[in-house]
Motif scaffolding. Sequence first.
Motif, PDB file in Angstrom:
ATOM      1  N   ALA A  52      -6.347  -3.766  -2.384  1.00  0.00           N
ATOM      2  CA  ALA A  52      -7.422  -3.702  -3.375  1.00  0.00           C
ATOM      3  C   ALA A  52      -8.359  -2.541  -3.072  1.00  0.00           C
ATOM      4  O   ALA A  52      -8.817  -1.836  -3.984  1.00  0.00           O
ATOM      5  CB  ALA A  52      -8.200  -5.022  -3.389  1.00  0.00           C
ATOM      6  N   ALA A  53      -8.639  -2.309  -1.796  1.00  0.00           N
ATOM      7  CA  ALA A  53      -9.506  -1.198  -1.420  1.00  0.00           C
ATOM      8  C   ALA A  53      -8.859   0.139  -1.765  1.00  0.00           C
ATOM      9  O   ALA A  53      -9.518   1.051  -2.283  1.00  0.00           O
ATOM     10  CB  ALA A  53      -9.803  -1.260   0.081  1.00  0.00           C
ATOM     11  N   ALA A  54      -7.567   0.249  -1.480  1.00  0.00           N
ATOM     12  CA  ALA A  54      -6.869   1.492  -1.795  1.00  0.00           C
ATOM     13  C   ALA A  54      -6.899   1.778  -3.289  1.00  0.00           C
ATOM     14  O   ALA A  54      -7.144   2.914  -3.726  1.00  0.00           O
ATOM     15  CB  ALA A  54      -5.422   1.415  -1.293  1.00  0.00           C
ATOM     16  N   THR A  55      -6.666   0.757  -4.087  1.00  0.00           N
ATOM     17  CA  THR A  55      -6.690   0.931  -5.544  1.00  0.00           C
ATOM     18  C   THR A  55      -8.076   1.366  -6.013  1.00  0.00           C
ATOM     19  O   THR A  55      -8.214   2.276  -6.843  1.00  0.00           O
ATOM     20  CB  THR A  55      -6.293  -0.380  -6.230  1.00  0.00           C
ATOM     21  OG1 THR A  55      -4.960  -0.730  -5.828  1.00  0.00           O
ATOM     22  CG2 THR A  55      -6.340  -0.237  -7.747  1.00  0.00           C
ATOM     23  N   ALA A  56      -9.113   0.733  -5.487  1.00  0.00           N
ATOM     24  CA  ALA A  56     -10.479   1.039  -5.920  1.00  0.00           C
ATOM     25  C   ALA A  56     -10.890   2.450  -5.512  1.00  0.00           C
ATOM     26  O   ALA A  56     -11.488   3.197  -6.298  1.00  0.00           O
ATOM     27  CB  ALA A  56     -11.444   0.019  -5.334  1.00  0.00           C
ATOM     28  N   MET A  94       0.855  -1.188   0.000  1.00  0.00           N
ATOM     29  CA  MET A  94       0.000   0.000   0.000  1.00  0.00           C
ATOM     30  C   MET A  94       0.885   1.229   0.000  1.00  0.00           C
ATOM     31  O   MET A  94       1.786   1.364   0.809  1.00  0.00           O
ATOM     32  CB  MET A  94      -0.901   0.000   1.241  1.00  0.00           C
ATOM     33  CG  MET A  94      -1.859   1.168   1.304  1.00  0.00           C
ATOM     34  SD  MET A  94      -2.868   1.094   2.793  1.00  0.00           S
ATOM     35  CE  MET A  94      -3.746  -0.438   2.520  1.00  0.00           C
ATOM     36  N   SER A  95       0.625   2.134  -0.890  1.00  0.00           N
ATOM     37  CA  SER A  95       1.427   3.341  -0.977  1.00  0.00           C
ATOM     38  C   SER A  95       0.747   4.475  -0.256  1.00  0.00           C
ATOM     39  O   SER A  95      -0.450   4.455  -0.002  1.00  0.00           O
ATOM     40  CB  SER A  95       1.650   3.736  -2.439  1.00  0.00           C
ATOM     41  OG  SER A  95       0.421   4.004  -3.067  1.00  0.00           O
ATOM     42  N   SER A  96       1.515   5.494   0.105  1.00  0.00           N
ATOM     43  CA  SER A  96       0.976   6.642   0.822  1.00  0.00           C
ATOM     44  C   SER A  96       1.120   7.889  -0.005  1.00  0.00           C
ATOM     45  O   SER A  96       2.125   8.107  -0.672  1.00  0.00           O
ATOM     46  CB  SER A  96       1.722   6.820   2.151  1.00  0.00           C
ATOM     47  OG  SER A  96       1.360   8.038   2.761  1.00  0.00           O
ATOM     48  N   THR A 119      -5.765   9.911   1.321  1.00  0.00           N
ATOM     49  CA  THR A 119      -4.480   9.351   1.757  1.00  0.00           C
ATOM     50  C   THR A 119      -4.762   8.119   2.619  1.00  0.00           C
ATOM     51  O   THR A 119      -5.888   7.882   3.053  1.00  0.00           O
ATOM     52  CB  THR A 119      -3.647  10.356   2.567  1.00  0.00           C
ATOM     53  OG1 THR A 119      -4.415  10.838   3.678  1.00  0.00           O
ATOM     54  CG2 THR A 119      -3.216  11.540   1.716  1.00  0.00           C
ATOM     55  N   PHE A 120      -3.702   7.361   2.872  1.00  0.00           N
ATOM     56  CA  PHE A 120      -3.796   6.225   3.771  1.00  0.00           C
ATOM     57  C   PHE A 120      -2.733   6.369   4.851  1.00  0.00           C
ATOM     58  O   PHE A 120      -1.604   6.773   4.578  1.00  0.00           O
ATOM     59  CB  PHE A 120      -3.639   4.898   3.017  1.00  0.00           C
ATOM     60  CG  PHE A 120      -4.841   4.552   2.203  1.00  0.00           C
ATOM     61  CD1 PHE A 120      -4.977   5.017   0.912  1.00  0.00           C
ATOM     62  CD2 PHE A 120      -5.858   3.776   2.738  1.00  0.00           C
ATOM     63  CE1 PHE A 120      -6.103   4.724   0.160  1.00  0.00           C
ATOM     64  CE2 PHE A 120      -6.978   3.464   2.003  1.00  0.00           C
ATOM     65  CZ  PHE A 120      -7.113   3.944   0.707  1.00  0.00           C
ATOM     66  N   GLU A 121      -3.121   6.042   6.075  1.00  0.00           N
ATOM     67  CA  GLU A 121      -2.246   6.166   7.230  1.00  0.00           C
ATOM     68  C   GLU A 121      -1.449   4.867   7.419  1.00  0.00           C
ATOM     69  O   GLU A 121      -1.728   3.860   6.761  1.00  0.00           O
ATOM     70  CB  GLU A 121      -3.077   6.486   8.470  1.00  0.00           C
ATOM     71  CG  GLU A 121      -3.802   7.827   8.406  1.00  0.00           C
ATOM     72  CD  GLU A 121      -2.850   8.994   8.275  1.00  0.00           C
ATOM     73  OE1 GLU A 121      -1.949   9.120   9.120  1.00  0.00           O
ATOM     74  OE2 GLU A 121      -2.993   9.771   7.312  1.00  0.00           O
ATOM     75  N   PRO A 122      -0.461   4.872   8.324  1.00  0.00           N
ATOM     76  CA  PRO A 122       0.438   3.719   8.435  1.00  0.00           C
ATOM     77  C   PRO A 122      -0.237   2.383   8.685  1.00  0.00           C
ATOM     78  O   PRO A 122       0.229   1.352   8.214  1.00  0.00           O
ATOM     79  CB  PRO A 122       1.349   4.102   9.610  1.00  0.00           C
ATOM     80  CG  PRO A 122       1.373   5.587   9.585  1.00  0.00           C
ATOM     81  CD  PRO A 122       0.008   6.004   9.152  1.00  0.00           C
ATOM     82  N   GLY A 123      -1.342   2.366   9.435  1.00  0.00           N
ATOM     83  CA  GLY A 123      -2.021   1.109   9.707  1.00  0.00           C
ATOM     84  C   GLY A 123      -3.102   0.771   8.702  1.00  0.00           C
ATOM     85  O   GLY A 123      -3.876  -0.166   8.924  1.00  0.00           O
ATOM     86  N   LEU A 158      -8.002   4.969   6.251  1.00  0.00           N
ATOM     87  CA  LEU A 158      -8.313   5.831   5.118  1.00  0.00           C
ATOM     88  C   LEU A 158      -8.576   7.238   5.630  1.00  0.00           C
ATOM     89  O   LEU A 158      -9.278   7.419   6.635  1.00  0.00           O
ATOM     90  CB  LEU A 158      -9.530   5.280   4.383  1.00  0.00           C
ATOM     91  CG  LEU A 158     -10.052   6.016   3.141  1.00  0.00           C
ATOM     92  CD1 LEU A 158     -10.750   5.013   2.219  1.00  0.00           C
ATOM     93  CD2 LEU A 158     -11.048   7.118   3.518  1.00  0.00           C
ATOM     94  N   GLU A 159      -8.030   8.238   4.943  1.00  0.00           N
ATOM     95  CA  GLU A 159      -8.257   9.629   5.339  1.00  0.00           C
ATOM     96  C   GLU A 159      -8.745  10.438   4.135  1.00  0.00           C
ATOM     97  O   GLU A 159      -8.147  10.401   3.061  1.00  0.00           O
ATOM     98  CB  GLU A 159      -6.993  10.273   5.903  1.00  0.00           C
ATOM     99  CG  GLU A 159      -7.218  11.724   6.320  1.00  0.00           C
ATOM    100  CD  GLU A 159      -5.990  12.362   6.954  1.00  0.00           C
ATOM    101  OE1 GLU A 159      -6.130  13.439   7.556  1.00  0.00           O
ATOM    102  OE2 GLU A 159      -4.881  11.783   6.840  1.00  0.00           O
ATOM    103  N   LEU A 160      -9.837  11.168   4.348  1.00  0.00           N
ATOM    104  CA  LEU A 160     -10.346  12.113   3.368  1.00  0.00           C
ATOM    105  C   LEU A 160     -10.136  13.517   3.899  1.00  0.00           C
ATOM    106  O   LEU A 160     -10.576  13.842   5.011  1.00  0.00           O
ATOM    107  CB  LEU A 160     -11.840  11.888   3.117  1.00  0.00           C
ATOM    108  CG  LEU A 160     -12.247  10.619   2.375  1.00  0.00           C
ATOM    109  CD1 LEU A 160     -13.776  10.535   2.308  1.00  0.00           C
ATOM    110  CD2 LEU A 160     -11.663  10.590   0.969  1.00  0.00           C
ATOM    111  N   SER A 161      -9.434  14.350   3.128  1.00  0.00           N
ATOM    112  CA  SER A 161      -9.183  15.738   3.510  1.00  0.00           C
ATOM    113  C   SER A 161      -9.919  16.641   2.529  1.00  0.00           C
ATOM    114  O   SER A 161      -9.550  16.725   1.349  1.00  0.00           O
ATOM    115  CB  SER A 161      -7.680  16.038   3.485  1.00  0.00           C
ATOM    116  OG  SER A 161      -6.986  15.190   4.374  1.00  0.00           O
ATOM    117  N   SER A 162     -10.965  17.301   3.015  1.00  0.00           N
ATOM    118  CA  SER A 162     -11.787  18.115   2.133  1.00  0.00           C
ATOM    119  C   SER A 162     -10.995  19.296   1.579  1.00  0.00           C
ATOM    120  O   SER A 162     -10.014  19.751   2.173  1.00  0.00           O
ATOM    121  CB  SER A 162     -13.017  18.634   2.881  1.00  0.00           C
ATOM    122  OG  SER A 162     -12.661  19.683   3.768  1.00  0.00           O
TER     123      SER A 162
END
Length: 438
Positions: free
Chosen positions: A65-69, A1-3, A80-84, A87-91
């Motif tokens: 797979a979730a990150a890609t989708a 998973m990439s960040s 973005t995705f955090e270390p664990g 999932l983060e959404l920044s408006s």
Amino acid sequence: MSSDTPGNHRPPEQATPIGEGEAEDLLRCICFKTGPPRIVGVELEWLLHDREQPHLPVPHHRLEAAATAVRALPLNAALTFEPGGQLELSSRPAESLMACINDTAADLVAVRDTLGRLDLAPAGFGVDPWNPPRRLLRRPRYDAMELVLDRSGPAGRAMMCTTASVQVCLDAGEEEPGPLGYGRRWQLAHLLGAVLVAAFANSPFRLGRPTEWRSTRQSLWADLDPLRTLAPPAQLPPRDAWAAYVLDTPVMCIRGDEEPWAVPEGLTFRDWIRRGEPRRPVRDDLEFHITTLFPPVRPRGHLELRMIDAQPGDDGWLVPLAVTTALFDDPEAAETVYRTVKPLAETAGPLAAPRNPLWAAAARDGLTDPELRAAAVTCFELALEALPRMGATEAVRDAVAGFRDRYVARGRCPADDLRELLTTDRRHGSAHPKGTLS
């Protein structure tokens, strides 16, 4: 998973080194950009759980797979995705509260639908109730962060990999003094912050067991490296306090061409400027350094309020967003709420948040603390009076009123419901209360 987290890049090789005076000037200018409050934003972190068995860790390949989708979606917010794997959404900065809510709600519908097709759900917990820390992102930044935070104990890994929050982002405020002045808003954020911790506490379980905290997430932050997570000293004006805090906090790491990055011990940014070793820092290093500081309120031109646990339900997140925005940006509410929370400074004492008695009581006791409950009751009433003036829809006002009636008026917070539900499930041998998800 990439960040996609900012700050994973090396500084430009030919950038001009930054001097101490220049760094101080930059911090004063870029971190408190003043003007009439009009912009609002929100950052929502979510734990990702299996819809049928939320107590089990989701395998790495499913999170990939979730990150890609989700990355393929045309979202308004930055993803973005955090270390664990959170999932983060920044408006995007929005011109009004309702614009922020509408854009974010539309994004969440798309995200939930996409995750649902993968049998996953975004879970509204401040701390994962069941699973231990498991770092999925392998990046130099997170390698360095883990190493530094390990020096203070296990709370760092738990924070990185098992916590989630609602972060409200508001304009710094006006240059002039008054209810919308940046100095007043800075002070208000640190006093009201304890009320927000108590009202929205939602993390009473960890590693499958109840804790002594209603906001275990906040207790983890209080256990981290104190130099990196405390609020700046209240005795100085905000710009001076922040500049001193940034320059006198040790750097987490020094980025370079080779990995792992250097992780010095006890080297403040000010010392790094003066010594110029192992290389001279540049402005990009200063901006990266700011992203490695985790006070409860972080000025980034605007103010990031970072103390609210992730909330349950599809729209639980909009209540802290609406309440906080109303109390800060409506002049009448801002003046009254300041007078309401100012006496809390006596309870806080000389220690900075989040390690002072006020914030500890908020995290441990929630709204069973009579002083915090009284303040929260007033805050919600003021917010409900202000929201129509801010153009909030009836649905938003109803959500805030519903939260007030269910929790604040009864001296409760979401953690109280969650603790009762998870404790009952443990007694009955059930490990996955689906009603707490999403």
